[in-house]
Design a protein around this motif. Structure first.
Motif, PDB file in Angstrom:
ATOM      1  N   CYS A   1      -3.266   2.549  -8.545  1.00 45.15           N
ATOM      2  CA  CYS A   1      -2.738   1.443  -9.336  1.00 45.15           C
ATOM      3  C   CYS A   1      -2.477   0.278  -8.395  1.00 45.15           C
ATOM      4  O   CYS A   1      -2.609   0.394  -7.174  1.00 45.15           O
ATOM      5  CB  CYS A   1      -1.452   1.849 -10.056  1.00 45.15           C
ATOM      6  SG  CYS A   1      -0.150   2.387  -8.920  1.00 45.15           S
ATOM      7  N   TYR A   2      -2.102  -0.843  -8.966  1.00 46.34           N
ATOM      8  CA  TYR A   2      -1.703  -2.007  -8.183  1.00 46.34           C
ATOM      9  C   TYR A   2      -0.208  -2.232  -8.373  1.00 46.34           C
ATOM     10  O   TYR A   2       0.296  -2.203  -9.498  1.00 46.34           O
ATOM     11  CB  TYR A   2      -2.476  -3.250  -8.629  1.00 46.34           C
ATOM     12  CG  TYR A   2      -3.964  -3.144  -8.461  1.00 46.34           C
ATOM     13  CD1 TYR A   2      -4.552  -3.159  -7.195  1.00 46.34           C
ATOM     14  CD2 TYR A   2      -4.800  -3.008  -9.566  1.00 46.34           C
ATOM     15  CE1 TYR A   2      -5.930  -3.047  -7.034  1.00 46.34           C
ATOM     16  CE2 TYR A   2      -6.177  -2.899  -9.419  1.00 46.34           C
ATOM     17  CZ  TYR A   2      -6.737  -2.912  -8.157  1.00 46.34           C
ATOM     18  OH  TYR A   2      -8.100  -2.801  -8.003  1.00 46.34           O
ATOM     19  N   VAL A   3       0.499  -2.442  -7.285  1.00 48.18           N
ATOM     20  CA  VAL A   3       1.924  -2.780  -7.325  1.00 48.18           C
ATOM     21  C   VAL A   3       2.079  -4.226  -6.880  1.00 48.18           C
ATOM     22  O   VAL A   3       1.575  -4.617  -5.825  1.00 48.18           O
ATOM     23  CB  VAL A   3       2.743  -1.851  -6.406  1.00 48.18           C
ATOM     24  CG1 VAL A   3       4.205  -2.301  -6.357  1.00 48.18           C
ATOM     25  CG2 VAL A   3       2.652  -0.398  -6.886  1.00 48.18           C
ATOM     26  N   ARG A   4       2.769  -4.993  -7.682  1.00 45.27           N
ATOM     27  CA  ARG A   4       3.012  -6.393  -7.370  1.00 45.27           C
ATOM     28  C   ARG A   4       4.431  -6.776  -7.777  1.00 45.27           C
ATOM     29  O   ARG A   4       4.957  -6.273  -8.772  1.00 45.27           O
ATOM     30  CB  ARG A   4       2.033  -7.316  -8.118  1.00 45.27           C
ATOM     31  CG  ARG A   4       0.555  -7.106  -7.777  1.00 45.27           C
ATOM     32  CD  ARG A   4       0.248  -7.539  -6.364  1.00 45.27           C
ATOM     33  NE  ARG A   4      -1.180  -7.495  -6.066  1.00 45.27           N
ATOM     34  CZ  ARG A   4      -1.810  -6.428  -5.550  1.00 45.27           C
ATOM     35  NH1 ARG A   4      -1.140  -5.319  -5.304  1.00 45.27           N
ATOM     36  NH2 ARG A   4      -3.109  -6.485  -5.297  1.00 45.27           N
ATOM     37  N   VAL A   5       5.039  -7.678  -7.022  1.00 46.19           N
ATOM     38  CA  VAL A   5       6.302  -8.279  -7.458  1.00 46.19           C
ATOM     39  C   VAL A   5       5.946  -9.346  -8.491  1.00 46.19           C
ATOM     40  O   VAL A   5       5.119 -10.230  -8.232  1.00 46.19           O
ATOM     41  CB  VAL A   5       7.068  -8.908  -6.280  1.00 46.19           C
ATOM     42  CG1 VAL A   5       8.337  -9.594  -6.772  1.00 46.19           C
ATOM     43  CG2 VAL A   5       7.404  -7.839  -5.245  1.00 46.19           C
ATOM     44  N   ALA A   6       6.533  -9.254  -9.671  1.00 41.79           N
ATOM     45  CA  ALA A   6       6.188 -10.172 -10.749  1.00 41.79           C
ATOM     46  C   ALA A   6       6.634 -11.598 -10.432  1.00 41.79           C
ATOM     47  O   ALA A   6       7.665 -11.808  -9.773  1.00 41.79           O
ATOM     48  CB  ALA A   6       6.833  -9.717 -12.057  1.00 41.79           C
TER      49      ALA A   6
ATOM     50  N   PRO B   1       0.807  -1.227   0.000  1.00 41.96           N
ATOM     51  CA  PRO B   1       0.000   0.000   0.000  1.00 41.96           C
ATOM     52  C   PRO B   1       0.838   1.276   0.000  1.00 41.96           C
ATOM     53  O   PRO B   1       0.457   2.272  -0.621  1.00 41.96           O
ATOM     54  CB  PRO B   1      -0.822  -0.119   1.284  1.00 41.96           C
ATOM     55  CG  PRO B   1      -0.888  -1.574   1.575  1.00 41.96           C
ATOM     56  CD  PRO B   1       0.436  -2.113   1.114  1.00 41.96           C
ATOM     57  N   LEU B   2       1.989   1.247   0.669  1.00 42.16           N
ATOM     58  CA  LEU B   2       2.847   2.434   0.688  1.00 42.16           C
ATOM     59  C   LEU B   2       3.380   2.737  -0.705  1.00 42.16           C
ATOM     60  O   LEU B   2       3.407   3.896  -1.141  1.00 42.16           O
ATOM     61  CB  LEU B   2       3.998   2.230   1.667  1.00 42.16           C
ATOM     62  CG  LEU B   2       4.893   3.458   1.896  1.00 42.16           C
ATOM     63  CD1 LEU B   2       4.093   4.598   2.533  1.00 42.16           C
ATOM     64  CD2 LEU B   2       6.090   3.097   2.769  1.00 42.16           C
ATOM     65  N   LEU B   3       3.782   1.703  -1.435  1.00 46.26           N
ATOM     66  CA  LEU B   3       4.266   1.916  -2.794  1.00 46.26           C
ATOM     67  C   LEU B   3       3.150   2.400  -3.709  1.00 46.26           C
ATOM     68  O   LEU B   3       3.361   3.256  -4.578  1.00 46.26           O
ATOM     69  CB  LEU B   3       4.884   0.625  -3.344  1.00 46.26           C
ATOM     70  CG  LEU B   3       6.133   0.112  -2.628  1.00 46.26           C
ATOM     71  CD1 LEU B   3       6.655  -1.144  -3.324  1.00 46.26           C
ATOM     72  CD2 LEU B   3       7.218   1.186  -2.573  1.00 46.26           C
ATOM     73  N   GLU B   4       1.957   1.862  -3.519  1.00 45.40           N
ATOM     74  CA  GLU B   4       0.832   2.301  -4.339  1.00 45.40           C
ATOM     75  C   GLU B   4       0.482   3.762  -4.060  1.00 45.40           C
ATOM     76  O   GLU B   4       0.134   4.513  -4.977  1.00 45.40           O
ATOM     77  CB  GLU B   4      -0.368   1.389  -4.100  1.00 45.40           C
ATOM     78  CG  GLU B   4      -0.146  -0.029  -4.620  1.00 45.40           C
ATOM     79  CD  GLU B   4      -1.285  -0.980  -4.334  1.00 45.40           C
ATOM     80  OE1 GLU B   4      -1.239  -2.118  -4.850  1.00 45.40           O
ATOM     81  OE2 GLU B   4      -2.221  -0.596  -3.605  1.00 45.40           O
TER      82      GLU B   4
ATOM     83  N   LEU C   1      10.876  -2.074   4.364  1.00 45.86           N
ATOM     84  CA  LEU C   1       9.741  -2.729   5.006  1.00 45.86           C
ATOM     85  C   LEU C   1       9.720  -4.179   4.553  1.00 45.86           C
ATOM     86  O   LEU C   1      10.145  -4.487   3.434  1.00 45.86           O
ATOM     87  CB  LEU C   1       8.417  -2.056   4.599  1.00 45.86           C
ATOM     88  CG  LEU C   1       8.173  -0.644   5.116  1.00 45.86           C
ATOM     89  CD1 LEU C   1       7.014  -0.004   4.362  1.00 45.86           C
ATOM     90  CD2 LEU C   1       7.893  -0.658   6.615  1.00 45.86           C
ATOM     91  N   PRO C   2       9.226  -5.073   5.388  1.00 48.39           N
ATOM     92  CA  PRO C   2       9.180  -6.475   4.974  1.00 48.39           C
ATOM     93  C   PRO C   2       8.199  -6.698   3.829  1.00 48.39           C
ATOM     94  O   PRO C   2       7.232  -5.952   3.653  1.00 48.39           O
ATOM     95  CB  PRO C   2       8.717  -7.199   6.245  1.00 48.39           C
ATOM     96  CG  PRO C   2       8.005  -6.153   7.044  1.00 48.39           C
ATOM     97  CD  PRO C   2       8.708  -4.858   6.748  1.00 48.39           C
ATOM     98  N   ALA C   3       8.473  -7.735   3.049  1.00 47.41           N
ATOM     99  CA  ALA C   3       7.570  -8.088   1.953  1.00 47.41           C
ATOM    100  C   ALA C   3       6.214  -8.488   2.507  1.00 47.41           C
ATOM    101  O   ALA C   3       6.104  -9.012   3.620  1.00 47.41           O
ATOM    102  CB  ALA C   3       8.164  -9.231   1.139  1.00 47.41           C
ATOM    103  N   ASP C   4       5.167  -8.195   1.736  1.00 49.52           N
ATOM    104  CA  ASP C   4       3.828  -8.609   2.123  1.00 49.52           C
ATOM    105  C   ASP C   4       3.221  -9.448   0.995  1.00 49.52           C
ATOM    106  O   ASP C   4       3.855  -9.678  -0.024  1.00 49.52           O
ATOM    107  CB  ASP C   4       2.943  -7.414   2.479  1.00 49.52           C
ATOM    108  CG  ASP C   4       2.930  -6.355   1.379  1.00 49.52           C
ATOM    109  OD1 ASP C   4       3.524  -6.576   0.317  1.00 49.52           O
ATOM    110  OD2 ASP C   4       2.308  -5.292   1.585  1.00 49.52           O
ATOM    111  N   GLU C   5       2.012  -9.894   1.198  1.00 51.00           N
ATOM    112  CA  GLU C   5       1.342 -10.761   0.230  1.00 51.00           C
ATOM    113  C   GLU C   5       0.005 -10.135  -0.143  1.00 51.00           C
ATOM    114  O   GLU C   5      -1.039 -10.457   0.432  1.00 51.00           O
ATOM    115  CB  GLU C   5       1.134 -12.168   0.819  1.00 51.00           C
ATOM    116  CG  GLU C   5       2.417 -12.909   1.152  1.00 51.00           C
ATOM    117  CD  GLU C   5       3.203 -13.303  -0.088  1.00 51.00           C
ATOM    118  OE1 GLU C   5       2.578 -13.387  -1.170  1.00 51.00           O
ATOM    119  OE2 GLU C   5       4.415 -13.517   0.030  1.00 51.00           O
ATOM    120  N   PRO C   6      -0.010  -9.218  -1.113  1.00 53.01           N
ATOM    121  CA  PRO C   6      -1.248  -8.510  -1.429  1.00 53.01           C
ATOM    122  C   PRO C   6      -2.245  -9.311  -2.261  1.00 53.01           C
ATOM    123  O   PRO C   6      -3.391  -8.886  -2.408  1.00 53.01           O
ATOM    124  CB  PRO C   6      -0.749  -7.297  -2.224  1.00 53.01           C
ATOM    125  CG  PRO C   6       0.508  -7.788  -2.869  1.00 53.01           C
ATOM    126  CD  PRO C   6       1.145  -8.711  -1.866  1.00 53.01           C
TER     127      PRO C   6
END
Length: 258
Positions: free
Chosen positions: A206-211, A57-60, A148-153
């Motif tokens: 937008c949505y930010v995701r690790v590919a 959410p912070l990156l978004e 910040l630690p990785a999360d699972e959006p």
């Protein structure tokens, strides 16, 4: 008609970074410019010690805020933000992320810029300036310690643009915030006016995701033909200049229009 043709602040972005469209571009190099003379957009991430935000959410929030500054009413020709923004976008669109909490976060709310909030996470993008001219409220903020630690959006829906982060590159939250801010600007510059207007209604969310590895491989393979990648798949890449954390030319983000 593309957004860049209607938004003078975004026109230099399209010309510089979408070279494959055959647009005129002034490829100025600012590596030899004294650091204090470099123009950059400060992006301030709210990171309260007692309740840190989730990374995605912070990156978004940061991605939306960076673009919202560029398309703010004050950024139009004749507006109070136009000259600073156009000077900045006419060079390399550098961003510097800093973290703030408590009274320091409250202080930057008084500076020209836009704050965005996503699921409780907040980021404020400020009007660009020379690094040597940063307001004290910004210069006193820390750059380091923004991880910040990785999360699972979860999977990204298809109703908004998606920003895919390179799964093979480690970036701090601050670095990633700058990269996704580049991505939303480039997307907006290339969208047609109808798509940009629809995105504005969504406040540039937008949505930010690790590919996933395979997803990243497919996307970057398509980008070998950038004109086709944009026209057929709505894909555009952010390639980092390599000033911090990653090697020059690294594709940090692949952005996909909605």
């Amino acid at each position: 008609m593309t957004a860049a043709e209607q938004e003078p602040v975004l026109e230099p972005v399209a010309a510089r970074y979408a070279w494959w469209l055959g647009l005129p571009a002034e490829r100025t190099a600012d590596r030899d410019v004294p650091p204090e003379q470099v123009w950059a957009m400060p992006v301030v991430l709210r990171m309260e010690k007692s309740a840190p935000p989730s990374r995605t959410p912070l990156l978004e929030a940061a991605a939306a805020a960076a673009l919202a500054v560029c398309l703010h009413g004050d950024a139009r020709p004749g507006g109070p933000w136009y000259e600073a923004l156009h000077t900045w976008t006419s060079g390399h669109i550098r961003k510097v992320a800093r973290r703030a909490r408590g009274a320091h976060w409250d202080a930057v709310q008084e500076l020209p810029g836009v704050t965005m909030e996503v699921d409780g996470a907040q980021a404020r993008a400020l009007l660009p300036c020379r690094v040597g001219d940063l307001p004290r409220e910004v210069s006193r903020l820390q750059i380091s310690g923004s991880d910040l630690p990785a999360d699972e959006p979860g999977p990204a829906p298809g109703d908004r643009p998606v920003l895919l982060l390179n799964p093979g590159v480690t970036m701090s939250a601050g670095k990633a915030a700058a990269q996704v801010g580049h991505a939303t600007m480039l997307l907006a510059a290339l969208l047609d006016s109808a798509r940009l207007a629809a995105w504005a209604v969504q406040h540039y969310r937008c949505y930010v995701r690790v590919a996933e590895a395979e997803q990243w491989a497919r996307s970057t393979a398509a980008l070998a033909r950038p004109h086709e990648a944009w026209n057929e798949h709505g894909l555009v890449a952010v390639r980092d200049a390599g000033f911090t954390e990653v090697e020059p030319g690294t594709v940090t983000v692949v952005a996909r229009r909605a």
